[in-house]
Write a protein that holds these residues in place. Structure first.
Motif: not given
Ligand code: OXD
Ligand code: MN
Length: 597
Positions: A70, A219-220, A287, A379, A441, A459
């Protein structure tokens, strides 16, 4: 392919995106196994994916070295005013950002297929679920979305002719001119990558990256940034939390939701195998957690995802036997190393280090090489049905009632192994002041210890101060049904750098103390920072911890906490008038307690 879609708004949005991005063709994903296999076969043929001889139906991908995590510096929250985004988000005026991105999107899918991916976060039809539609020019994204969400025709059916959906536009930003040779991981240079959110319109635009949270937009982007802003408006919570069920030897079930920054062992904890005799654990999510107060007055949680996108390095039979088993087949691996026998490998896994590997960049690697063989943020993607600890009812549309909240981070000093909050407001203060040492990450260089409130710093889809207020008010609405709040730190080290706590399955001893606290069965000592167990309050039977280590783990070092306090003050000051008074009161109360201790 003609659109299998009867939804006028969706059809129009797809037509507009196609006119702007100008793909060679448009493909509507049906979510079938046949579709997954076909796209994987295409990627194997083009050399993008490597099938793994040692793991059935599993594939390795290697990303471009500029596209491995990210990128918070290129992630934007484009609210109408900077104040709404707050000091913890990057802000650009929505009009300006759209203008920049439209010029990037112009013709960006030339020579490529535009995939339309209808998906549901949460069980289709659940009162807690939300539908999104991602447009993407990456078949890798389609296959990952198949594992991570519910994709395809059944989602379109649920959407009907006028259902609500969250549009998510994604392009890797690498048009192909006629005759141009494609590279194995096409993407745009860093300065052209944008991961943008427009909360006022529930809209996501991502450009230039094909990796993880930048590209799997359910996701995010949707489940945290956009969902947290929707949740604030609608009165629920969208959180960066695992969901775990613990079952006592007597069969009593406890549901735990835990917020930890990435690479703090969240997936390991979600799949914990308790070492305490008779205790069992079941995984509901690792998560993301969406919670609503249901008619019984309690906070019920669902995992909106259907899979795991976990950090591979460090995953082993010792750290996480459930994940190690889960990854034996039907998995996607990204940026792991490849063995000569056709298996994946990463640092801190089981067995001896191989004498030769192909590293994540595609180069020969030997133990003498200076760089790690797998990228530290390599990952795995795996569907939850592969996970033997998954709860049988993990998909229950009503969710599970939460008893315990956990906050934590990776801190080698200062923070004790565990403590409980004095009250809901104090618990929100603990979440708000959570901090952690930096991880792989995220691509950006960050301070060695950074504040990561509720593990939501990257987030949160609105002003962090208003987010704290939303938590305080949720507690008011829950009243006596509010879950208990704890803070944990599995990562304490002594002065020689030795771990003080064995971690992993042994963490069940700490979780048991929490369950006993919920049931009023066990005591705690009052300290300035919260309620800490005495050594005898923890079930340490059968565990040999070197003398003095437990004392160190449960100690409150007032001088170190005074320094910690000043960091909190600086962080809170950044929130200005958005810092809720009730949290400021908690800050002052901590100062007074530290002063008089
Ligand atoms: C993930 C994070 O879940 O970076 O990939 O939090
Ligand atoms: Mn995460």
């Amino acid at each position: 392919m003609t659109a299998p879609c009867r939804h006028v708004g969706l059809t129009r949005w797809v037509e507009e995106a196609a006119a702007m991005c100008r793909p060679q063709q448009i493909y509507w994903c049906d979510g079938s196994r046949e579709e997954y296999d076909r796209l994987m076969a295409l990627m194997v043929e083009s050399g993008t994916a490597t099938p793994l001889a040692k793991r059935p139906n599993s594939f390795l991908f290697r990303s471009d070295p500029s596209d491995v995590a990210r990128i918070e510096a290129r992630t934007y929250l484009s609210t109408l005013t900077p104040e709404e985004a707050g000091p913890t988000n990057n802000w650009i005026d929505p009009g300006e950002l759209k203008k920049t991105m439209k010029s990037l999107y112009d013709g960006c899918m030339k020579g490529r297929t535009m995939y339309i991916i209808p998906f549901s976060m949460g069980p289709i039809g659940s009162p807690l679920a939300k539908i999104g539609v991602q447009i993407s020019d990456s078949p890798y994204v389609v296959c990952n979305m198949h594992l991570m969400t519910r994709v395809g025709s059944r989602v379109l059916e649920a959407l009907g002719t006028e259902g609500e959906f969250i549009p998510c536009l994604h392009s890797i930003g690498a048009p192909l001119e006629p005759g141009q040779h494609d590279v194995h991981w096409p993407c745009a240079p860093i300065e052209n990558k944008y991961i943008s959110h427009f909360p006022q319109e529930n809209l996501i635009w991502s450009y230039g990256s094909g990796y993880g949270g930048n590209a799997l937009l359910g996701k995010k982007c949707l489940s945290l940034r956009i969902a947290s802003s929707i949740a604030r408006r609608e009165g629920w919570l969208a959180e960066h939390m695992l969901i775990l069920r613990l079952i006592s030897p007597e069969g009593r079930k406890y549901h735990i939701a835990g917020a930890f920054p990435s690479a703090c062992g969240k997936t390991n904890l979600a799949m914990i195998q308790p070492t305490l005799p008779g205790w069992k654990a079941e995984t509901i999510g690792d998560d993301i957690c969406w919670m609503k107060i249901r008619p019984d007055g309690r906070l019920h949680a669902i995992n909106p995802e259907t899979g795991f996108f976990g950090v591979a390095p460090g995953t082993s039979y010792r750290s996480n036997p459930t994940a190690a088993e889960m990854l034996k087949e039907n998995a996607i691996f990204t940026n792991c190393a490849l063995t000569d026998k056709g298996d994946v490998w990463w640092e801190d896994t089981d067995g001896p280090v191989p004498k030769h590997l192909i590293d994540w960049k595609g180069w020969d690697w030997t133990p003498e090489s200076e760089e790690p063989a797998a990228h530290p943020n390599a990952r795995f993607t795996s569907h939850i049905s592969q996970c033997r600890s998954a709860a049988g009812d993990w998909e229950d549309p009503e969710g599970v009632p939460i008893d315990i909240f956990l906050f934590g981070g990776r801190r080698s000093t200062v923070i004790p192994l565990v403590f409980e909050s004095f009250s809901w407001d104090h618990g929100v203060f603990l979440g708000a002041t959570a901090s952690s040492e930096s991880t792989a990450a995220i691509l950006d260089k960050v301070a060695p210890v950074r504040h990561d409130p509720f593990a939501m710093k990257p987030f949160c889809g609105y002003n962090m101060g208003d987010y704290f207020l939303h938590w305080l008010e949720t507690g008011d609405r829950l009243g006596k049904n509010a879950p208990r709040i704890f803070y944990v730190n599995w990562f304490r080290k002594n002065d020689d750098g030795r771990w003080l706590w064995p971690g992993f399955g042994e963490n069940s001893r700490v979780l048991k103390w929490m369950c006993d606290r919920v049931d009023g069965k066990v005591g705690a000592r009052e300290t300035p920072i919260g309620l800490i167990p005495e050594e005898e309050d923890l079930d340490l039977s059968g565990l040999s911890v070197p003398p003095g280590d437990m004392e160190e783990l449960l100690k409150v070092d007032t001088e170190a906490w005074k320094a910690e306090y000043f960091d909190i003050e600086v962080f809170f000051d950044r929130l200005g008038s958005h810092l809720p008074e009730r949290l400021d009161a908690q800050r002052k109360a901590l100062r007074e307690r530290l002063r008089h201790f």
